[in-house]
Scaffold this motif. Structure first.
Motif, PDB file in Angstrom:
ATOM      1  N   MET A  62       0.823  -1.198   0.000  1.00  0.00           N
ATOM      2  CA  MET A  62       0.000   0.000   0.000  1.00  0.00           C
ATOM      3  C   MET A  62       0.863   1.258   0.000  1.00  0.00           C
ATOM      4  N   LEU A  63       1.926   1.241   0.830  1.00  0.00           N
ATOM      5  CA  LEU A  63       2.791   2.415   0.899  1.00  0.00           C
ATOM      6  C   LEU A  63       3.517   2.655  -0.426  1.00  0.00           C
ATOM      7  N   ASN A  64       3.994   1.594  -1.037  1.00  0.00           N
ATOM      8  CA  ASN A  64       4.674   1.755  -2.325  1.00  0.00           C
ATOM      9  C   ASN A  64       3.728   2.297  -3.390  1.00  0.00           C
ATOM     10  N   GLU A  65       2.495   1.780  -3.366  1.00  0.00           N
ATOM     11  CA  GLU A  65       1.514   2.261  -4.335  1.00  0.00           C
ATOM     12  C   GLU A  65       1.201   3.738  -4.105  1.00  0.00           C
ATOM     13  N   LYS A  66       1.010   4.105  -2.811  1.00  0.00           N
ATOM     14  CA  LYS A  66       0.723   5.505  -2.521  1.00  0.00           C
ATOM     15  C   LYS A  66       1.911   6.406  -2.871  1.00  0.00           C
ATOM     16  N   ILE A  67       3.117   5.911  -2.557  1.00  0.00           N
ATOM     17  CA  ILE A  67       4.302   6.724  -2.858  1.00  0.00           C
ATOM     18  C   ILE A  67       4.437   6.939  -4.371  1.00  0.00           C
ATOM     19  N   GLN A  68       4.206   5.873  -5.135  1.00  0.00           N
ATOM     20  CA  GLN A  68       4.286   6.016  -6.591  1.00  0.00           C
ATOM     21  C   GLN A  68       3.231   6.994  -7.107  1.00  0.00           C
ATOM     22  N   SER A  69       1.989   6.869  -6.543  1.00  0.00           N
ATOM     23  CA  SER A  69       0.928   7.765  -6.979  1.00  0.00           C
ATOM     24  C   SER A  69       1.244   9.213  -6.624  1.00  0.00           C
ATOM     25  N   HIS A 123       5.877  12.543   3.396  1.00  0.00           N
ATOM     26  CA  HIS A 123       6.603  12.456   4.670  1.00  0.00           C
ATOM     27  C   HIS A 123       5.882  11.500   5.639  1.00  0.00           C
ATOM     28  N   GLN A 124       4.574  11.553   5.651  1.00  0.00           N
ATOM     29  CA  GLN A 124       3.811  10.650   6.510  1.00  0.00           C
ATOM     30  C   GLN A 124       4.028   9.190   6.102  1.00  0.00           C
ATOM     31  N   GLN A 125       4.070   8.933   4.814  1.00  0.00           N
ATOM     32  CA  GLN A 125       4.321   7.563   4.352  1.00  0.00           C
ATOM     33  C   GLN A 125       5.715   7.093   4.752  1.00  0.00           C
ATOM     34  N   ASP A 126       6.678   8.015   4.728  1.00  0.00           N
ATOM     35  CA  ASP A 126       8.021   7.663   5.185  1.00  0.00           C
ATOM     36  C   ASP A 126       8.025   7.283   6.662  1.00  0.00           C
ATOM     37  N   LYS A 127       7.237   8.002   7.459  1.00  0.00           N
ATOM     38  CA  LYS A 127       7.135   7.657   8.883  1.00  0.00           C
ATOM     39  C   LYS A 127       6.536   6.262   9.067  1.00  0.00           C
ATOM     40  N   LYS A 128       5.536   5.935   8.249  1.00  0.00           N
ATOM     41  CA  LYS A 128       4.943   4.599   8.344  1.00  0.00           C
ATOM     42  C   LYS A 128       5.953   3.514   7.983  1.00  0.00           C
ATOM     43  N   LEU A 129       6.796   3.798   7.006  1.00  0.00           N
ATOM     44  CA  LEU A 129       7.849   2.834   6.671  1.00  0.00           C
ATOM     45  C   LEU A 129       8.811   2.637   7.836  1.00  0.00           C
ATOM     46  N   MET A 130       9.121   3.719   8.556  1.00  0.00           N
ATOM     47  CA  MET A 130       9.978   3.594   9.732  1.00  0.00           C
ATOM     48  C   MET A 130       9.299   2.749  10.802  1.00  0.00           C
ATOM     49  N   GLN A 131       7.980   2.907  10.952  1.00  0.00           N
ATOM     50  CA  GLN A 131       7.258   2.065  11.912  1.00  0.00           C
ATOM     51  C   GLN A 131       7.306   0.589  11.511  1.00  0.00           C
ATOM     52  N   MET A 132       7.229   0.310  10.228  1.00  0.00           N
ATOM     53  CA  MET A 132       7.338  -1.073   9.764  1.00  0.00           C
ATOM     54  C   MET A 132       8.721  -1.651  10.080  1.00  0.00           C
ATOM     55  N   ASP A 133       9.747  -0.827   9.968  1.00  0.00           N
ATOM     56  CA  ASP A 133      11.091  -1.275  10.350  1.00  0.00           C
ATOM     57  C   ASP A 133      11.144  -1.621  11.841  1.00  0.00           C
ATOM     58  N   LYS A 134      10.427  -0.838  12.641  1.00  0.00           N
ATOM     59  CA  LYS A 134      10.366  -1.129  14.079  1.00  0.00           C
ATOM     60  C   LYS A 134       9.678  -2.466  14.334  1.00  0.00           C
ATOM     61  N   LEU A 135       8.622  -2.759  13.554  1.00  0.00           N
ATOM     62  CA  LEU A 135       7.957  -4.059  13.690  1.00  0.00           C
ATOM     63  C   LEU A 135       8.900  -5.203  13.350  1.00  0.00           C
TER      64      LEU A 135
END
Length: 236
Positions: A62-69, A123-135
């Motif tokens: 989802m994040l990759n799709e949103k980032i591309q869009s 920027h918000q999507q980047d933060k979500k990616l950082m949260q995924m790294d934490k998971l």
């Protein structure tokens, strides 16, 4: 005396059976509890891993799709802004500042505001990616916890081996005690035969002389005395 020996023998046999049953039940209970706990931990860990992997893959997609869009929209907006700025410069050079030019300037400001919003979304999507790294890091911690549980499993196995060795030692001591009881039984039997022989001689007149009828000190088997004075072996 034989009855006492039999009582001691029965008590020792009952104690040995009771110890074996209690030891077997204890080992079985420990083994069952350990296997149940380990199975539950593995099941929970596998479910957590599956959920984390599934969530991670879905979120990444989802994040990759949103980032591309958003990137595509950002590039389109940049291109549009560039065209608008070029057009505005061309209009400024020709001094054609009319109502249409003002409208274009307002449209340009609006496009800039939209671009800023899209940038914040990125920027918000980047933060979500950082949260995924934490998971992912939390997943690694769960794996370390599983390794710790496996080490505890090895410790439980060592304790079970120790209990087995103790059971073997108790069986050996029981066998030695059984041999001692058998030896004492033989001594008691021999004493009984000697007693019967003396009674028979006394009854037939072989011990009628004063010398033979003189009282003699009672005969005690040192093995029997030792066996009744010895305290029973307590299980360790």
């Amino acid at each position: 005396m034989q009855q006492q020996v039999e009582d001691v023998k029965n008590k020792q046999e009952a104690l040995r059976n009771q110890q074996e049953v209690a030891h077997t039940q204890q080992i079985s209970t420990l083994k069952q509890e350990h296997e149940t706990s380990l199975a539950e931990l593995r099941k929970i860990h596998e479910l957590d891993m599956q959920d984390l992997d599934k969530t991670l893959k879905e979120s990444e997609a989802m994040l990759n799709e949103k980032i591309q869009s958003l990137t595509a929209e950002n590039e389109a907006l940049k291109e549009r802004i560039r065209e608008e700025e070029e057009w505005r410069r061309a209009l400024a050079d020709k001094s054609l500042k009319d109502a249409h030019t003002l409208y274009l300037e307002q449209e340009l400001e609006s496009l800039r505001a939209v671009l800023e919003i899209k940038t914040n979304q990125i920027h918000q999507q980047d933060k979500k990616l950082m949260q995924m790294d934490k998971l992912v890091d939390d997943n690694l911690k769960l794996e370390e916890c599983l390794k710790k549980v496996q080490q505890e499993n090895e410790d439980y196995k060592a304790r079970m081996d120790k209990h087995a060795a103790l059971s073997k030692q108790l069986s050996t001591e029981q066998a030695m005690l059984q041999q001692t009881l058998q030896k004492e039984s033989k001594v008691n039997k021999r004493l009984s035969m000697e007693n019967e022989e003396l009674l028979w001689k006394l009854h037939n007149g072989d011990l009628c002389s004063p010398r033979r009828l003189s009282p003699s000190p009672p005969f005690h088997s040192p093995q029997i005395s030792a066996s009744f004075s010895t305290t029973p072996v307590s299980p360790r």
